[in-house]
Design a protein around this motif. Structure first.
Motif, short mmCIF file in Angstrom:
data_model
loop_
_atom_site.label_atom_id
_atom_site.label_comp_id
_atom_site.label_asym_id
_atom_site.label_seq_id
_atom_site.Cartn_x
_atom_site.Cartn_y
_atom_site.Cartn_z
N GLU A 60 0.82 -1.28 -0.07
CA GLU A 60 0.01 0.20 0.18
C GLU A 60 0.75 1.23 -0.01
O GLU A 60 0.47 2.30 -0.60
CB GLU A 60 -1.13 0.01 1.36
CG GLU A 60 -2.12 -0.87 1.10
CD GLU A 60 -3.07 -0.88 0.04
OE1 GLU A 60 -3.34 0.32 -0.26
OE2 GLU A 60 -3.04 -1.87 -0.72
N LEU A 61 2.10 1.19 0.79
CA LEU A 61 3.06 2.32 0.70
C LEU A 61 3.47 2.72 -0.63
O LEU A 61 3.66 3.97 -0.84
CB LEU A 61 4.04 1.95 1.79
CG LEU A 61 3.73 1.72 3.10
CD1 LEU A 61 4.91 1.22 3.98
CD2 LEU A 61 3.08 3.16 3.74
N PHE A 62 3.74 1.68 -1.43
CA PHE A 62 4.28 2.14 -2.66
C PHE A 62 3.44 3.18 -3.64
O PHE A 62 3.88 3.77 -4.19
CB PHE A 62 4.73 0.80 -3.70
CG PHE A 62 5.67 0.20 -2.85
CD1 PHE A 62 6.84 0.65 -2.69
CD2 PHE A 62 5.50 -1.16 -2.62
CE1 PHE A 62 7.92 0.03 -2.18
CE2 PHE A 62 6.38 -1.93 -2.07
CZ PHE A 62 7.61 -1.62 -1.71
N LYS A 63 1.80 3.00 -3.27
CA LYS A 63 0.92 3.84 -3.87
C LYS A 63 1.29 5.25 -3.45
O LYS A 63 0.97 5.91 -4.37
CB LYS A 63 -0.35 3.55 -3.64
CG LYS A 63 -0.82 2.05 -4.10
CD LYS A 63 -2.09 1.78 -3.66
CE LYS A 63 -2.43 0.21 -4.15
NZ LYS A 63 -3.71 -0.18 -3.52
N ILE A 64 1.65 5.57 -2.19
CA ILE A 64 1.82 6.86 -1.80
C ILE A 64 3.06 7.43 -2.67
O ILE A 64 3.06 8.64 -3.23
CB ILE A 64 2.18 6.98 -0.24
CG1 ILE A 64 0.94 6.37 0.43
CG2 ILE A 64 2.49 8.48 0.15
CD1 ILE A 64 0.91 6.28 1.79
N ALA A 65 4.20 6.35 -2.73
CA ALA A 65 5.48 6.88 -3.38
C ALA A 65 5.02 7.37 -4.81
O ALA A 65 5.80 8.21 -5.49
CB ALA A 65 6.44 6.16 -3.28
N HIS A 66 4.46 6.50 -5.26
CA HIS A 66 4.00 6.55 -6.72
C HIS A 66 3.09 8.08 -7.05
O HIS A 66 3.14 8.46 -8.09
CB HIS A 66 3.00 5.55 -7.34
CG HIS A 66 3.97 4.38 -7.44
ND1 HIS A 66 3.53 3.10 -7.61
CD2 HIS A 66 5.39 4.20 -7.67
CE1 HIS A 66 4.50 2.18 -7.68
NE2 HIS A 66 5.53 2.92 -7.82
N LEU A 67 2.48 8.49 -6.07
CA LEU A 67 1.74 9.83 -6.14
C LEU A 67 3.03 10.93 -6.28
O LEU A 67 2.55 12.06 -7.23
CB LEU A 67 0.87 10.16 -5.10
CG LEU A 67 -0.28 9.29 -4.63
CD1 LEU A 67 -0.58 9.77 -3.33
CD2 LEU A 67 -1.32 9.59 -5.95
N ALA A 68 4.00 10.59 -6.12
CA ALA A 68 5.18 11.84 -6.21
C ALA A 68 5.90 11.59 -7.50
O ALA A 68 6.62 12.55 -7.76
CB ALA A 68 6.16 11.61 -5.06
#
Ligand SMILES: CNc1ncnc2c1ncn2[C@@H]1O[C@H](COP(=O)(O)O)[C@@H](O)[C@H]1O
Ligand SMILES: [Zn+2]
Length: 339
Positions: A60-68
Motif C-alpha cells: 500500500e505504501l508504494f502507492k503513496i510514493a507513486h503519487l510523487a
C-alpha cells in the motif's frame, strides 16, 4: 571506530534498490506529496515502532510514493535524489531498479528516459539500471513492458543492463517465456524469488536460471523450502540479494538473528547485502551491513569481502568490475588498521 562508523566508510555495492521505495521523506515532501500522506507513510514504516507489517500493507505504501512521481520532471528529481543518497552513504556502484510506468501525460518510454537522464547527469557512484516487470500485470501488459524495455536498452546499452520480476508476491506469477525473450536479447535477469512460500514457482525460477535472485526467503528447507529446490539451488549457486530490514519489517523473517542469510554463510553460498526500499523501510546500506555484522558475528574483513564479492554478481562490464575491484583493494590497503 564503532561498527556503524566502519559500515559507513566502507565502499559498498548496492544491487537491489527500487527507485520509488527508496525515496526519502525529504524527497517525497519536495515532490509535493501531501504532508499527511508523508507522516502516515513514515509512521507506518518506522521499524522503531516495532510493528510488523504484512507484505500487503507494505505494498500500500508504494502507492503513496507513486503519487510523487507522476511526470517526467518528478521522476528525474526522484532518481537524482536517490542516487545522491546512495553516494552520500559511500555506495560506489548502484544498480537501481524501477518499473516503467505510464501516467497521464507520460509514457513508459518517457519514464525510462527521465531515469536514464538522472543517471547520465550523476557524477558518482557508477549507476546501472534494471527495469522491472510487475507480476500483478497481465501477460499483454507485461509483453508490452518487455518490448519497451528492449527498445530502450538498444538506445542506452551502457546503462540499461537487466530486467527484474517484482511486485506483490501474492499476486501474478513468473512467466518463463517473457524472461527467456529478455535473456535471448542479452538482458541480465534477476527475479524476486521465494519471498513467500511457493515451492512450485521457486522450482520454475531455478529451472529458468536467472543471473541473480532477490530475497530467497523461503528456499532453504529450514525455512519451508523443499529439499529438491535447495539441492538444485546449491548446484547452481545463483547469487542471492538479501534485504534484511525489508524482510524483518514485512514479517517474512522473524528477526535479524533468524534471517535466512545464516544458511548462505554456513554453506558458503554467494550473496550480497542490499536495502530493497530504503525509504519505505527507513534504512541505509550502511545500516544493513551493521545488522549483518551484529547478528552474524561478522568481522570487518567479512564485510569488506561481502562488498567485494558483490562486484562479481553485478551486471557491470568486465572492465568496470576490474576498476571497482582495484578501488576496493586500494581502500583496504589504505585502511589496514581497521581490519
Ligand atoms: C518489499 N519487497 C518487495 N517485493 C516485491 N516487489 C517490491 C518490493 N519492494 C518494492 N517492490 C516493487 O517496486 C515497486 C516500487 O518501486 P518502482 O515503482 O518500481 O520504482 C513496488 O511497487 C513493487 O512493484
Ligand atoms: Zn525488492
Amino acid at each position: 571506530m564503532n561498527t556503524l562508523e566502519f559500515c559507513r566508510v566502507l565502499p559498498k555495492i548496492e544491487l537491489h534498490a527500487h527507485l520509488n521505495g527508496s525515496l526519502s521523506e525529504k524527497t517525497l515532501k519536495s515532490l509535493g506529496c501531501l504532508n499527511k500522506s508523508v507522516s502516515e507513510y513514515q509512521g507506518l514504516t518506522s521499524i522503531n515502532n516495532k510493528i510488523e507489517r504484512t507484505l500487503h500493507e507494505c505494498f500500500e505504501l508504494f502507492k503513496i510514493a507513486h503519487l510523487a512521481t507522476k511526470n517526467p520532471d518528478s521522476v528525474y528529481l526522484a532518481a537524482q535524489s536517490v542516487i545522491k543518497d546512495f553516494a552520500d552513504d559511500n555506495v560506489r556502484y548502484l544498480e537501481l531498479r524501477t518499473t516503467p510506468r505510464a501516467e497521464d501525460g507520460m509514457t513508459k518510454e518517457e519514464y525510462i528516459e527521465s531515469v536514464v537522464k538522472a543517471i547520465k547527469d550523476s557524477k558518482k557512484p557508477l549507476v546501472k539500471l534494471i527495469l522491472s516487470v510487475d507480476r500483478r500485470h497481465d501477460i499483454l501488459v507485461s509483453q508490452n513492458t518487455v518490448a519497451v524495455i528492449l527498445s530502450m536498452r538498444n538506445k542506452y546499452p551502457d546503462i540499461i543492463k537487466g530486467i527484474d520480476l517484482s511486485g506483490n508476491p501474492h499476486l501474478g506469477c513468473f512467466d518463463k517465456e517473457l524472461f527467456n525473450k529478455a535473456k535471448e536479447n542479452g538482458l541480465k535477469t534477476t527475479i524476486h524469488c521465494a519471498e513467500i512460500i511457493n515451492n512450485d514457482e521457486v522450482m520454475e525460477i531455478l529451472n529458468f536460471g536467472p543471473n541473480r535472485i532477490g530475497h530467497a526467503t523461503f528456499l532453504n528447507p529450514n525455512y519451508s523450502g523443499s529439499i529438491e529446490n535447495w539441492e538444485s539451488y546449491c548446484k547452481k549457486k545463483i547469487p542471492a540479494e538479501f534485504c534484511l530490514t525489508s524482510n524483518v519489517v514485512c514479517g517474512t523473517a522473524k528477526s535479524y538473528k533468524e534471517h535466512h542469510m545464516q544458511e548462505w554463510i554456513k554453506n558458503g553460498l554467494p550473496f550480497s547485502i542490499n536495502t530493497d526500499d530504503k525509504g519505505v523501510f527507513c534504512t541505509s546500506l550502511s545500516e544493513e551491513y551493521e545488522h549483518a555484522q551484529n547478528n552474524f558475528n561478522l568481522s570487518n574483513t567479512d564485510l569488506w569481502t561481502i562488498a567485494y564479492n558483490a562486484i562479481d554478481h553485478s551486471f557491470a562490464s568486465i572492465q568496470e568490475k576490474a576498476l571497482m575491484k582495484k578501488e576496493l583493494k586500494e581502500w583496504k590497503t589504505q585502511n589496514q588498521h581497521q581490519f
